[in-house]
Design a protein around this motif. Structure first.
Motif, PDB file in Angstrom:
ATOM      1  N   ILE A  67      41.850  32.098  44.542  1.00 38.65           N
ATOM      2  CA  ILE A  67      42.702  32.166  43.351  1.00 38.65           C
ATOM      3  C   ILE A  67      42.428  33.476  42.614  1.00 38.65           C
ATOM      4  O   ILE A  67      41.304  33.721  42.160  1.00 38.65           O
ATOM      5  CB  ILE A  67      42.447  30.982  42.382  1.00 38.65           C
ATOM      6  CG1 ILE A  67      42.324  29.655  43.157  1.00 38.65           C
ATOM      7  CG2 ILE A  67      43.539  30.925  41.336  1.00 38.65           C
ATOM      8  CD1 ILE A  67      43.553  29.216  43.885  1.00 38.65           C
ATOM      9  N   SER A  68      43.446  34.312  42.500  1.00 39.05           N
ATOM     10  CA  SER A  68      43.336  35.571  41.755  1.00 39.05           C
ATOM     11  C   SER A  68      43.989  35.433  40.389  1.00 39.05           C
ATOM     12  O   SER A  68      44.513  34.385  40.033  1.00 39.05           O
ATOM     13  CB  SER A  68      43.998  36.702  42.543  1.00 39.05           C
ATOM     14  OG  SER A  68      43.297  36.980  43.735  1.00 39.05           O
TER      15      SER A  68
ATOM     16  N   PRO B   1      56.836  43.779  33.430  1.00 40.23           N
ATOM     17  CA  PRO B   1      57.084  43.079  34.692  1.00 40.23           C
ATOM     18  C   PRO B   1      55.838  42.686  35.460  1.00 40.23           C
ATOM     19  O   PRO B   1      55.816  41.677  36.145  1.00 40.23           O
ATOM     20  CB  PRO B   1      57.917  44.088  35.482  1.00 40.23           C
ATOM     21  CG  PRO B   1      57.542  45.415  34.913  1.00 40.23           C
ATOM     22  CD  PRO B   1      57.228  45.196  33.472  1.00 40.23           C
ATOM     23  N   ASP B   2      54.794  43.506  35.415  1.00 38.29           N
ATOM     24  CA  ASP B   2      53.559  43.230  36.172  1.00 38.29           C
ATOM     25  C   ASP B   2      52.366  43.281  35.230  1.00 38.29           C
ATOM     26  O   ASP B   2      52.368  44.079  34.283  1.00 38.29           O
ATOM     27  CB  ASP B   2      53.371  44.277  37.275  1.00 38.29           C
ATOM     28  CG  ASP B   2      53.821  43.793  38.641  1.00 38.29           C
ATOM     29  OD1 ASP B   2      54.230  42.636  38.741  1.00 38.29           O
ATOM     30  OD2 ASP B   2      53.733  44.567  39.602  1.00 38.29           O
ATOM     31  N   PRO B   3      51.365  42.438  35.495  1.00 33.62           N
ATOM     32  CA  PRO B   3      51.307  41.458  36.582  1.00 33.62           C
ATOM     33  C   PRO B   3      51.821  40.070  36.184  1.00 33.62           C
ATOM     34  O   PRO B   3      52.058  39.232  37.047  1.00 33.62           O
ATOM     35  CB  PRO B   3      49.812  41.372  36.876  1.00 33.62           C
ATOM     36  CG  PRO B   3      49.183  41.580  35.535  1.00 33.62           C
ATOM     37  CD  PRO B   3      50.069  42.571  34.810  1.00 33.62           C
ATOM     38  N   ASP B   4      51.959  39.812  34.865  1.00 33.97           N
ATOM     39  CA  ASP B   4      52.246  38.444  34.423  1.00 33.97           C
ATOM     40  C   ASP B   4      53.529  37.878  35.016  1.00 33.97           C
ATOM     41  O   ASP B   4      53.553  36.746  35.504  1.00 33.97           O
ATOM     42  CB  ASP B   4      52.308  38.378  32.893  1.00 33.97           C
ATOM     43  CG  ASP B   4      50.943  38.495  32.246  1.00 33.97           C
ATOM     44  OD1 ASP B   4      49.942  38.201  32.932  1.00 33.97           O
ATOM     45  OD2 ASP B   4      50.857  38.865  31.069  1.00 33.97           O
ATOM     46  N   ALA B   5      54.608  38.661  34.948  1.00 32.82           N
ATOM     47  CA  ALA B   5      55.887  38.162  35.465  1.00 32.82           C
ATOM     48  C   ALA B   5      55.815  37.929  36.970  1.00 32.82           C
ATOM     49  O   ALA B   5      56.344  36.933  37.485  1.00 32.82           O
ATOM     50  CB  ALA B   5      57.004  39.144  35.132  1.00 32.82           C
TER      51      ALA B   5
ATOM     52  N   GLY C 226      44.630  41.740  38.355  1.00 32.96           N
ATOM     53  CA  GLY C 226      46.022  41.801  37.967  1.00 32.96           C
ATOM     54  C   GLY C 226      46.782  42.794  38.830  1.00 32.96           C
ATOM     55  O   GLY C 226      47.867  43.249  38.466  1.00 32.96           O
ATOM     56  N   GLU C 227      46.197  43.144  39.980  1.00 34.22           N
ATOM     57  CA  GLU C 227      46.788  44.132  40.887  1.00 34.22           C
ATOM     58  C   GLU C 227      47.659  43.405  41.911  1.00 34.22           C
ATOM     59  O   GLU C 227      47.157  42.799  42.847  1.00 34.22           O
ATOM     60  CB  GLU C 227      45.682  44.921  41.578  1.00 34.22           C
ATOM     61  CG  GLU C 227      44.724  45.605  40.617  1.00 34.22           C
ATOM     62  CD  GLU C 227      43.398  45.952  41.270  1.00 34.22           C
ATOM     63  OE1 GLU C 227      43.410  46.507  42.392  1.00 34.22           O
ATOM     64  OE2 GLU C 227      42.346  45.655  40.676  1.00 34.22           O
TER      65      GLU C 227
END
Length: 425
Positions: free
Chosen positions: A142-143, A243-247, A118-119
């Motif tokens: 794919i990350s 905001p991170d990492p999903d968005a 998720g980085e």
């Protein structure tokens, strides 16, 4: 080993790598797939010991599992490992430190690669540096194939597939439900360390992000409203922007959907929900100091040294008990707004206000080491069995784009990650 394995789990002595094994074997057996698998790590003695103990706890014998010796600091050993597999499940984080070496070895040997990162600095750097090479070689990298960010990114795909119109915006709300009153930790310190590195490289990530795509996204309206703090009527909890990492992953997916398929990009905001305003303030207070401390080497070392103190006990070196893991459920509720009956290829501005709303939910038990292990294993199996339904012949993609046209959601739903349509108006 004379024959190439289909799958290798690298980092099997880690918390997540080891726990991925039952999910991998369950799906292989469930679909009657003839896929071979093995594990990799630095110490054969440690791997054998952990496999035996883990197998005994599960009532399974793992004595004959193929073991490959590979060290993240030894380039030749990495290439030796990747050359013996069709795909590597890379569980050796933090990926900011250890991810690129494995990706490069996979590209050299023609091996697919999935990880749990998720980085954003790492995931977006891999796209920036290696997307074209992976495409030309027919390799998928794919990350974000775990809790970050399968529920959100594939949740948006699920929402879009059920919308029957033009989806303009999506708000996602992530929150936990705990069946146990225990104050035990929720996650192992490895996940915490990845968060610290991500925060430490925030400004570098923003600079790198501007180089990712050569095309500009079209303007879409009405603009989604961004709320830093609010009480959500959708989940009845206090929420703050995440905001991170999903968005960041979701927005990368939307850019790819536009570039590859000329689909109207969906505006996305992601929120984290907490049970009370007090918990929200406490989380924001701790988060503020973690962000500040992560920017400097000396204070960052304090974060690494005292994870429990800085996370209010959520992260420890020991990790959560089995009871704590199984007693925790992660939920992601998604609310989409748009227009009835229009195609998602309608990129032009639409004069009228949205006239349709859809709500869906993605949920799974044991978010760190149940849901994430299931999504990790199924991501790899999907690449091996459904690459004809994936974009192009290869490349570096976020999961929403990579798996949008596959049966991944159906596989996840059958293996403890539920996708539910709540309402459509």
């Amino acid at each position: 080993m004379s024959d190439k394995l289909d799958i290798i789990i690298f980092g099997v002595t880690g918390y997540t790598g080891l726990r991925t094994i039952p999910y991998l074997t369950n799906v292989i057996n469930q679909y009657n797939l003839s896929l071979s698998w093995g594990v990799a790590g630095r110490s054969e003695v440690k791997i054998k010991k952990m496999l035996k103990e883990f197998g005994q706890s599960k009532g399974v014998n793992y004595d004959n599992v193929p073991i490959i010796i590979a060290d993240i600091n030894d380039e030749n050993s990495l290439k030796n490992m990747t050359s013996q597999a069709r795909i590597v499940l890379n569980a050796t984080g933090p990926y900011y430190l250890y991810g690129e070496q494995v990706v490069k070895a996979c590209l050299a040997s023609g091996t697919h690669h999935v990880d749990l990162s998720g980085e954003s600095l790492y995931t977006e750097k891999m796209q920036l540096l290696y997307h074209e090479e992976a495409k030309s070689k027919g390799i998928y990298i794919i990350s974000a194939c775990g809790l970050d960010s399968i529920p959100v990114d594939m949740g948006i795909v699920f929402l879009k597939n059920n919308f029957q119109g033009t989806l303009n915006s999506v708000e996602t709300y992530t929150y936990l439900e705990t069946e146990s009153s225990t104050k035990e930790p929720l996650l192992n310190v490895g996940t915490y360390n990845s968060v610290i590195y991500a925060l430490a490289n925030f400004f570098q990530t923003e600079s790198q992000r501007k180089k990712l795509f050569h095309t500009e996204l079209p303007t879409t309206e009405p603009k989604i409203c961004t709320k830093l703090i609010h009480k959500s009527d959708l989940i009845n909890k206090w929420c703050t922007l995440q905001p991170d990492p999903d968005a960041a992953v979701a927005r990368r997916s939307q850019h790819f959907f536009y570039d590859l398929y000329n689909e109207r990009p969906i505006q996305v905001n992601c929120y984290l929900g907490l049970n009370s305003f007090w918990y929200l303030l406490k989380a924001m207070f701790l988060g503020f100091w973690i962000i500040i401390f992560s920017q400097f080497n000396r204070t960052r070392n304090l974060l690494f040294k005292y994870p429990s103190s800085f996370s209010n006990g959520l992260f420890t070196h020991e990790g959560p008990s089995e009871e704590r893991q199984e007693g925790t459920v992660v939920n992601v509720k998604l609310r989409g707004k748009g227009w009835w009956g229009m195609s998602q290829n309608t990129v032009a501005l639409i004069d009228s206000a949205p006239n349709k709303e859809i709500i869906a939910k993605v949920s799974g038990r044991n978010p760190g080491y149940g849901l994430s292990c299931a999504t990790f294993a199924i991501s790899a199996i999907t690449i091996l069995t459904e690459s004809d339904k994936m974009p192009s012949t290869g490349g570096v993609y976020p999961p929403g784009v990579a798996f949008a046209q596959t049966t991944m959601i159906e596989k996840l739903h059958l293996n403890g990650v539920k996708f539910e349509l709540i309402s459509k108006n």
